[in-house]
Scaffold this active site. Structure first.
Site, mmCIF file in Angstrom:
data_model
loop_
_atom_site.group_PDB
_atom_site.id
_atom_site.type_symbol
_atom_site.label_atom_id
_atom_site.label_comp_id
_atom_site.label_asym_id
_atom_site.label_seq_id
_atom_site.Cartn_x
_atom_site.Cartn_y
_atom_site.Cartn_z
ATOM 1 N N LYS A 160 41.581 71.496 66.365
ATOM 2 C CA LYS A 160 42.547 71.900 65.332
ATOM 3 C C LYS A 160 43.658 72.775 65.928
ATOM 4 O O LYS A 160 44.806 72.747 65.464
ATOM 5 C CB LYS A 160 41.812 72.614 64.187
ATOM 6 C CG LYS A 160 40.963 71.644 63.362
ATOM 7 C CD LYS A 160 41.863 70.682 62.591
ATOM 8 C CE LYS A 160 41.198 69.428 62.143
ATOM 9 N NZ LYS A 160 42.061 68.568 61.332
ATOM 10 N N TYR B 71 35.484 71.943 67.657
ATOM 11 C CA TYR B 71 36.291 71.590 66.484
ATOM 12 C C TYR B 71 37.513 72.508 66.407
ATOM 13 O O TYR B 71 38.636 72.037 66.176
ATOM 14 C CB TYR B 71 35.451 71.699 65.202
ATOM 15 C CG TYR B 71 36.269 71.552 63.928
ATOM 16 C CD1 TYR B 71 36.650 70.292 63.462
ATOM 17 C CD2 TYR B 71 36.678 72.675 63.195
ATOM 18 C CE1 TYR B 71 37.409 70.157 62.308
ATOM 19 C CE2 TYR B 71 37.437 72.546 62.042
ATOM 20 C CZ TYR B 71 37.800 71.292 61.595
ATOM 21 O OH TYR B 71 38.563 71.152 60.455
HETATM 22 N N1 LIG Z 1 36.967 71.183 54.348
HETATM 23 C C1 LIG Z 1 37.350 72.187 55.078
HETATM 24 O O1 LIG Z 1 36.732 73.261 55.056
HETATM 25 C C2 LIG Z 1 38.566 72.080 55.960
HETATM 26 C C3 LIG Z 1 39.199 73.255 56.375
HETATM 27 C C4 LIG Z 1 40.324 73.157 57.166
HETATM 28 C C5 LIG Z 1 40.815 71.914 57.520
HETATM 29 N N2 LIG Z 1 40.179 70.791 57.096
HETATM 30 C C6 LIG Z 1 40.747 69.508 57.464
HETATM 31 O O2 LIG Z 1 41.070 68.804 56.282
HETATM 32 C C7 LIG Z 1 41.099 67.407 56.563
HETATM 33 C C8 LIG Z 1 40.339 66.647 55.497
HETATM 34 O O3 LIG Z 1 38.974 66.977 55.565
HETATM 35 P P1 LIG Z 1 38.058 67.174 54.268
HETATM 36 O O4 LIG Z 1 37.630 68.574 54.279
HETATM 37 O O5 LIG Z 1 38.743 66.624 53.089
HETATM 38 O O6 LIG Z 1 36.758 66.318 54.713
HETATM 39 P P2 LIG Z 1 36.126 64.986 54.131
HETATM 40 O O7 LIG Z 1 35.006 64.685 55.083
HETATM 41 O O8 LIG Z 1 35.825 65.133 52.679
HETATM 42 O O9 LIG Z 1 37.282 63.898 54.303
HETATM 43 C C9 LIG Z 1 37.594 63.290 55.523
HETATM 44 C C10 LIG Z 1 37.875 61.808 55.282
HETATM 45 O O10 LIG Z 1 38.260 61.239 56.535
HETATM 46 C C11 LIG Z 1 37.616 59.988 56.684
HETATM 47 N N3 LIG Z 1 37.487 59.676 58.104
HETATM 48 C C12 LIG Z 1 36.623 60.196 59.004
HETATM 49 N N4 LIG Z 1 36.804 59.633 60.199
HETATM 50 C C13 LIG Z 1 37.812 58.743 60.072
HETATM 51 C C14 LIG Z 1 38.440 57.831 60.949
HETATM 52 N N5 LIG Z 1 38.065 57.750 62.221
HETATM 53 N N6 LIG Z 1 39.435 57.067 60.476
HETATM 54 C C15 LIG Z 1 39.818 57.134 59.175
HETATM 55 N N7 LIG Z 1 39.252 57.957 58.291
HETATM 56 C C16 LIG Z 1 38.257 58.753 58.730
HETATM 57 C C17 LIG Z 1 36.270 60.155 55.996
HETATM 58 O O11 LIG Z 1 35.701 58.901 55.642
HETATM 59 C C18 LIG Z 1 36.638 61.023 54.808
HETATM 60 O O12 LIG Z 1 36.986 60.238 53.668
HETATM 61 C C19 LIG Z 1 40.553 67.267 57.979
HETATM 62 O O13 LIG Z 1 41.640 67.172 58.892
HETATM 63 C C20 LIG Z 1 39.819 68.572 58.209
HETATM 64 O O14 LIG Z 1 39.712 68.898 59.584
HETATM 65 C C21 LIG Z 1 39.064 70.847 56.312
#
Ligand SMILES: NC(=O)c1ccc[n+]([C@@H]2O[C@H](COP(=O)([O-])OP(=O)(O)OC[C@H]3O[C@@H](n4cnc5c(N)ncnc54)[C@H](O)[C@@H]3O)[C@@H](O)[C@H]2O)c1
Length: 250
Positions: free
Chosen positions: A157, A153
């Site tokens: 990123k 992962y």
């Molecule tokens: N939550 C954390 O700790 C964190 C930290 C750093 C970065 N991020 C990044 O933030 C972004 C959002 O993640 P989040 O934390 O809100 O997670 P989340 O799981 O709550 O949201 C992700 C959303 O993406 C959708 N999704 C998954 N696969 C998909 C696909 N193939 N096509 C379309 N939609 C799809 C899911 O249904 C979900 O609604 C991501 O890029 C994640 O890598 C998250």
């Protein structure tokens, strides 16, 4: 007047978490927003909560056909496209790197990285033609200061972070700005997978204690950064890895 008055934005993965926060703030600031998510029910809920300036679309960002249909639908419904937020992503569970199987690796890179290839193919010709555009890629502190157990992962990123800078230098002459937003851990759909441990107060404290400001990232934190970077106030800002991390990457 809102900071994004008259703008049209696509936000992928906006059915929950950070994407939901971004979509709601963008709409509040005057944008028409496309809530694109693989989970149609989740996208419908968010669009319903926002109201008539939101359009809900089911799309798998790893599919070129779905992305093309999303962009076509956006242009037909709203008559333009100014901002794209590549936010949708998945993760493997926090575990030893050799335990992550090939299928998971391939799926994760298709959703987290190849999706940006597809989206670029679909939207950059349009942005070039109108001689402006904003692309925000949701990278992560994972690509700057990796935690153990999330190696593949983290690598996905890292690719998003560096791709954002590479796109910024290549697309600058077309007046297309590209920035990465790098959040620290947040209590979203991915939280337990990131910890690899049950969501208990003790386990939360293990992770939040490594963040100088002492708390996890909230959707409102990421949304505020996205609003700034998408708005004209950031017209001279491109190619940054913008940490929204309470100091975690220091
Ligand atoms: N939550 C954390 O700790 C964190 C930290 C750093 C970065 N991020 C990044 O933030 C972004 C959002 O993640 P989040 O934390 O809100 O997670 P989340 O799981 O709550 O949201 C992700 C959303 O993406 C959708 N999704 C998954 N696969 C998909 C696909 N193939 N096509 C379309 N939609 C799809 C899911 O249904 C979900 O609604 C991501 O890029 C994640 O890598 C998250």
């Amino acid at each position: 007047m809102g900071q994004l008055q008259g703008k049209v934005a696509i936000i992928t993965g906006a059915g929950s978490g950070f994407g939901e926060g971004i979509a709601k703030l963008f709409a509040k600031e005057g944008a028409q927003v496309v809530i694109a998510d693989i989970n149609k029910k989740a996208a419908d809920r968010v669009a319903g909560e926002i109201g008539s300036v939101a359009l809900s679309l089911q799309a798998d960002v790893s599919s070129r056909a779905d992305i093309d249909a999303m962009v076509k639908h956006t242009l037909e419904a709203f008559g333009g496209l100014d901002i794209v937020v590549n936010n949708a992503a998945i993760t493997h569970k926090n575990q030893p790197m050799l335990d992550v199987d090939e299928e998971m690796f391939d799926r994760m890179f298709a959703v987290n990285v190849k999706s940006i290839y597809h989206m670029s193919q679909a939207v950059i010709p349009h942005m070039r033609q109108q001689k402006r555009g904003v692309i925000l890629n949701i990278g992560s502190t994972a690509g700057i200061r990796p935690r153990p157990g999330l190696s593949w992962y983290n690598a996905s990123k890292g690719a998003v972070n560096v791709l954002s800078k590479s796109m910024a230098v290549e697309l600058g002459p077309d007046n297309i700005r590209v920035n990465a937003i790098c959040p620290v851990m947040g209590v979203t759909g991915m939280f337990e997978l990131f910890m690899g441990l049950p969501d208990t107060p003790e386990n939360r404290a293990k992770f939040s204690s490594t963040i100088p400001l002492g708390r996890f990232c909230q959707p409102s934190d990421v949304a505020a950064a996205a609003l700034y970077l998408a708005s004209d106030a950031a017209e001279f800002i491109t190619g940054v890895e913008f940490p929204v991390d309470g100091g975690r990457t220091i």
